[in-house]
Design an enzyme around this catalytic site. Structure first.
Site, short mmCIF file in Angstrom:
data_model
loop_
_atom_site.label_atom_id
_atom_site.label_comp_id
_atom_site.label_asym_id
_atom_site.label_seq_id
_atom_site.Cartn_x
_atom_site.Cartn_y
_atom_site.Cartn_z
N CYS A 42 -6.75 1.74 -1.62
CA CYS A 42 -7.05 3.17 -1.71
C CYS A 42 -8.12 3.41 -2.78
O CYS A 42 -8.21 2.68 -3.77
CB CYS A 42 -5.77 3.95 -2.07
SG CYS A 42 -6.03 5.75 -2.10
N ASP A 44 -8.09 5.64 -4.89
CA ASP A 44 -7.43 6.22 -6.07
C ASP A 44 -7.85 5.50 -7.36
O ASP A 44 -7.77 4.26 -7.44
CB ASP A 44 -5.91 6.11 -5.88
CG ASP A 44 -5.15 6.98 -6.87
OD1 ASP A 44 -5.33 6.79 -8.09
OD2 ASP A 44 -4.38 7.85 -6.42
N ARG A 46 -6.50 5.13 -10.05
CA ARG A 46 -5.43 4.46 -10.81
C ARG A 46 -5.07 3.09 -10.25
O ARG A 46 -4.18 2.43 -10.78
CB ARG A 46 -4.16 5.36 -10.80
CG ARG A 46 -4.38 6.73 -11.41
CD ARG A 46 -3.25 7.66 -11.08
NE ARG A 46 -3.17 7.93 -9.64
CZ ARG A 46 -2.24 8.69 -9.06
NH1 ARG A 46 -1.30 9.25 -9.79
NH2 ARG A 46 -2.24 8.88 -7.76
N HIS A 98 -0.35 2.38 -2.21
CA HIS A 98 0.33 2.65 -3.48
C HIS A 98 1.21 3.88 -3.32
O HIS A 98 0.87 4.81 -2.58
CB HIS A 98 -0.68 2.86 -4.62
CG HIS A 98 -1.54 4.09 -4.46
ND1 HIS A 98 -1.31 5.24 -5.16
CD2 HIS A 98 -2.59 4.34 -3.65
CE1 HIS A 98 -2.21 6.16 -4.81
NE2 HIS A 98 -3.00 5.63 -3.89
N CYS A 101 0.50 8.22 -3.28
CA CYS A 101 -0.84 8.28 -2.70
C CYS A 101 -1.12 9.71 -2.21
O CYS A 101 -0.40 10.23 -1.36
CB CYS A 101 -0.96 7.29 -1.54
SG CYS A 101 -2.61 7.27 -0.80
#
Ligand code: CO
Length: 221
Positions: A42, A44, A46, A98, A101
């Protein structure tokens, strides 16, 4: 927040640290790449691929998009898989989702998300395919977590459907496709232990592309 100018200072420090450990680090890096892993994760912020895997530059070929999707009409992800399998000869392909998400969460909302609608539809499709299992989970957080896992499994299955992966595995016994989830609360990577060979055998009843002579060229999906 890290200031814009600070990024360049940090870069110089990173270069100095690398050179202190290995004076030839960048010379070796510039020579070639031979990563064993393709990671599809992803976007993302993080979930940084190299960092969570403890791998160095050169170790992993990376593709990231919203909610780690592998759509067969997405030229971007298909080109990445093609290059990684046919030219880099990666031994493992990982789909890493994750928990928490945002993309998966958005797909669970009854909401018009604009340009994200067609993108997130793939996740709604995963929900539809597994609706009986998901609807039976009364706790919303648990249902959301399970959808994250099922999405990883479906995207890994999409990779196994590609001709490049099927042909390479038939010839070389690699790549093996894996499904992982990263837990933001603990920092732990979880291997969903998908049974690559069983999925391959099962989907080849319908998606067997190994025996078909492409009319176009070797790269045909
Ligand atoms: Co995400």
């Amino acid at each position: 927040m890290v200031g814009y100018e600070q990024i360049f200072e940090r870069n110089r420090k990173w270069v100095a640290d690398k050179l202190a450990k290995d004076a030839d680090f960048f010379e070796k890096l510039a020579a070639d790449q031979t990563p064993d892993y393709l990671y599809i994760g992803c976007s993302d912020s993080r979930v940084p691929a190299n960092e969570i895997m403890g791998l160095e530059p050169g170790d992993v070929f990376v593709h990231r998009n919203v909610a780690n999707l592998v759509n067969n009409t997405d030229l971007n992800v298909m080109a990445v898989i093609n290059f990684a399998v046919k030219h880099l000869h990666v031994k493992h392909i990982i789909v890493c989702g994750h928990y928490n998400c945002g993309g998966v969460k958005a797909a669970m909302q009854p909401k018009d998300m604009g340009i994200l609608n067609p993108w997130l539809r793939s996740i709604r499709d995963v929900y539809r395919m597994h609706a009986a299992e998901l609807d039976a989970i009364t706790d919303e957080q648990k249902r959301y977590n399970r959808l994250v896992e099922l999405n990883v499994i479906e995207q890994a299955t999409n990779i196994i459907k590609t001709a490049n992966v099927q042909k390479s595995f038939q010839k070389n016994n690699y790549p093996i496709v894996h499904g992982w989830v990263f837990d933001l609360h603990s920092g732990i990577l979880i291997d969903l232990d998908i049974n690559f060979k069983a999925i391959l055998k099962d989907i080849q009843k319908i998606y067997d592309l190994t025996g078909i002579e492409s009319e176009y060229n070797e790269d045909g999906e």
